[in-house]
Write an enzyme that holds these catalytic residues in place. Structure first.
Site, PDB file in Angstrom:
ATOM      1  N   ARG A  35       6.061  -9.763  42.257  1.00 52.70           N
ATOM      2  CA  ARG A  35       5.044 -10.539  42.633  1.00 52.70           C
ATOM      3  C   ARG A  35       3.955 -10.111  44.099  1.00 52.70           C
ATOM      4  NH1 ARG A  35       5.256 -15.499  44.815  1.00 52.70           N
ATOM      5  NH2 ARG A  35       7.726 -15.262  45.267  1.00 52.70           N
ATOM      6  N   TYR A  63     -20.202 -23.094  41.340  1.00 57.77           N
ATOM      7  CA  TYR A  63     -20.219 -23.268  40.355  1.00 57.77           C
ATOM      8  C   TYR A  63     -18.995 -24.377  39.023  1.00 57.77           C
ATOM      9  CZ  TYR A  63     -16.404 -19.911  37.513  1.00 57.77           C
ATOM     10  OH  TYR A  63     -14.816 -19.342  36.319  1.00 57.77           O
ATOM     11  N   ASP A 112     -18.822 -18.377  48.388  1.00 56.91           N
ATOM     12  CA  ASP A 112     -18.103 -17.416  46.806  1.00 56.91           C
ATOM     13  C   ASP A 112     -19.573 -16.737  47.072  1.00 56.91           C
ATOM     14  OD1 ASP A 112     -18.755 -16.387  44.023  1.00 56.91           O
ATOM     15  OD2 ASP A 112     -18.244 -18.735  43.569  1.00 56.91           O
ATOM     16  N   LYS A 131     -16.568  -9.792  37.760  1.00 59.43           N
ATOM     17  CA  LYS A 131     -17.975  -9.052  37.403  1.00 59.43           C
ATOM     18  C   LYS A 131     -18.732  -7.884  37.749  1.00 59.43           C
ATOM     19  CE  LYS A 131     -18.688 -13.737  36.171  1.00 59.43           C
ATOM     20  NZ  LYS A 131     -17.241 -14.564  35.917  1.00 59.43           N
TER      21      LYS A 131
END
Length: 399
Positions: free
Chosen positions: A65, A118, A190, A215
């Site tokens: 994890r 965003y 961001d 992206k």
């Protein structure tokens, strides 16, 4: 975070075009393999009780994890490129943003969020954070150092996104960071638009940089991933909080992200060169009222972009000259090289209508003209221009 060994030891003199190809690689300890192997693992075995009890998630491979060596190679490479202390990768850009916000904010805190952010980040602030008793104030992206006037005693975080989503306003990040730090607030950016190659957030005063690896780092429209990179002072708190609510992505996805990273420099150079050519052509067209692209000298944010950024990506906006929705649809519906889809940053070109007037509260956006978001991919720009030219012919015919 492990350091590279052998011929791939990185140092501050390396240019990004070199760093992007070698960071996170350790062939000497992988039987000479050029790329880090894909480690599939949940359970990790320890030879002794002492070793088991001494294991710490941030100091080696302990449990799936938290990540495997494939995860850590990607985190090392991104942190090196951005100039941060360490990175944490998660399953999507939104997951990286939302888990980071949950790690840093608690009931009664106040968040300053840029109004051009965003849209899913905005929705998280007005939905989940509001339910948890965390108040968000959306601020004008052009506020700069004036952000100090909005900081309250309970303000903990200032969130920036430069350029802004859909309308591409540039923020004066150093001025915002200075004002925020003077009042004890952390600053997040961001950095998805520019990627780690074309903007160095920590040189601008940012404490945490978040990106959608989906992206440009992924680059092939087949990967969902996000990352948060932190200063040393911010890392421990962010790491603990993020991994309380999320987990490391699958090792196969980390491998795809690493593979995309190796060609990032070459791809971004092409994206920028083609985007500038297409943007300049669009600016000359009567069907276009305005091009929203900080790399153009005519853009209001060009001076800040030139000061703070090392390049521009292939994503920008267009405001059409007044026309009907039916005419704009006639243009878009039959494009051959521009697809319509919600993501961007891959090798293909995209063009979609946008509605910034629906997601602003501090800085209203005029809805008098139709806005489009364009991503210029890796196709030949002359072919893209011919496709757009045919689209404009359909727009005029339908007007």
């Amino acid at each position: 975070m492990r350091q590279a060994h052998g011929p791939y030891r990185t140092d501050a003199r390396m240019k990004d075009a070199t760093l992007v190809t070698v960071a996170g690689r350790d062939p000497e300890h992988q039987h000479g393999a050029v790329n880090p192997p894909v480690y599939h693992a949940s359970t990790i075995l320890f030879p002794t009780v002492a070793a088991l009890e001494a294991a710490r998630p941030r100091h080696g491979v302990t449990y799936g994890r938290y990540g495997t060596p494939t995860t850590f190679a990607l985190e090392e490479a991104i942190a090196k490129l951005e100039g941060g202390h360490r990175s944490i990768v998660l399953g999507s850009g939104k997951t990286a943003i939302t888990s980071m916000l949950l790690a840093l904010l608690r009931t009664g805190d106040h968040l300053l969020m840029v109004d051009t952010v965003y849209a899913p980040t905005r929705h998280f602030c007005t939905g989940t954070l509001a339910r948890f008793g965390i108040e968000t104030t959306f601020y004008d992206p052009l506020l700069g150092g004036g952000i100090a006037d909005l900081i309250r005693p309970n303000t903990r975080l200032v969130f920036t996104e430069s350029p802004g989503s859909l309308t591409f306003e540039m923020q004066d990040t150093p001025a915002i960071a200075w004002a925020a730090h003077a009042k004890g607030c952390l600053v997040v950016m961001d950095n998805t638009w520019a990627s780690p190659l074309y903007c160095k957030p920590f040189q601008l005063g940012v404490d945490i940089s978040v990106q959608a690896v989906t992206k440009y780092i992924g680059g092939h429209s087949d990967l969902m991933m996000g990352v948060a990179t932190c200063t040393e002072a911010a890392y421990d708190r962010v790491w603990r909080g993020m991994l309380e609510v999320a987990a490391a992505p699958a090792p196969d996805d980390c491998y795809l992200a690493l593979r995309g990273l190796r060609t990032l420099s070459a791809r971004l150079e092409r994206h920028q060169r083609s985007a500038v050519e297409v943007a300049e052509w669009l600016a000359s067209r009567p069907e276009v009222g305005r091009v929203l692209y900080p790399a153009l000298p005519s853009d209001p944010g060009h001076a800040i972009w030139k000061r703070d950024f090392l390049g521009a990506s292939g994503l920008f906006g267009i405001v059409l000259s007044p026309c009907t929705k039916q005419a704009a649809a006639a243009m878009l519906d039959h494009l051959e090289l521009f697809g319509m889809g919600w993501s961007w940053g891959g090798y293909e070109s995209l063009l979609i209508p946008t509605h910034p007037e629906t997601c602003r509260t501090a800085t209203p956006w005029s809805a008098d003209a139709i806005t489009l978001r364009i991503h210029v991919g890796l196709e030949d720009p002359g072919d893209l221009i011919r496709d757009l030219e045919a689209g404009f012919a359909r727009l005029r015919a339908a007007a």
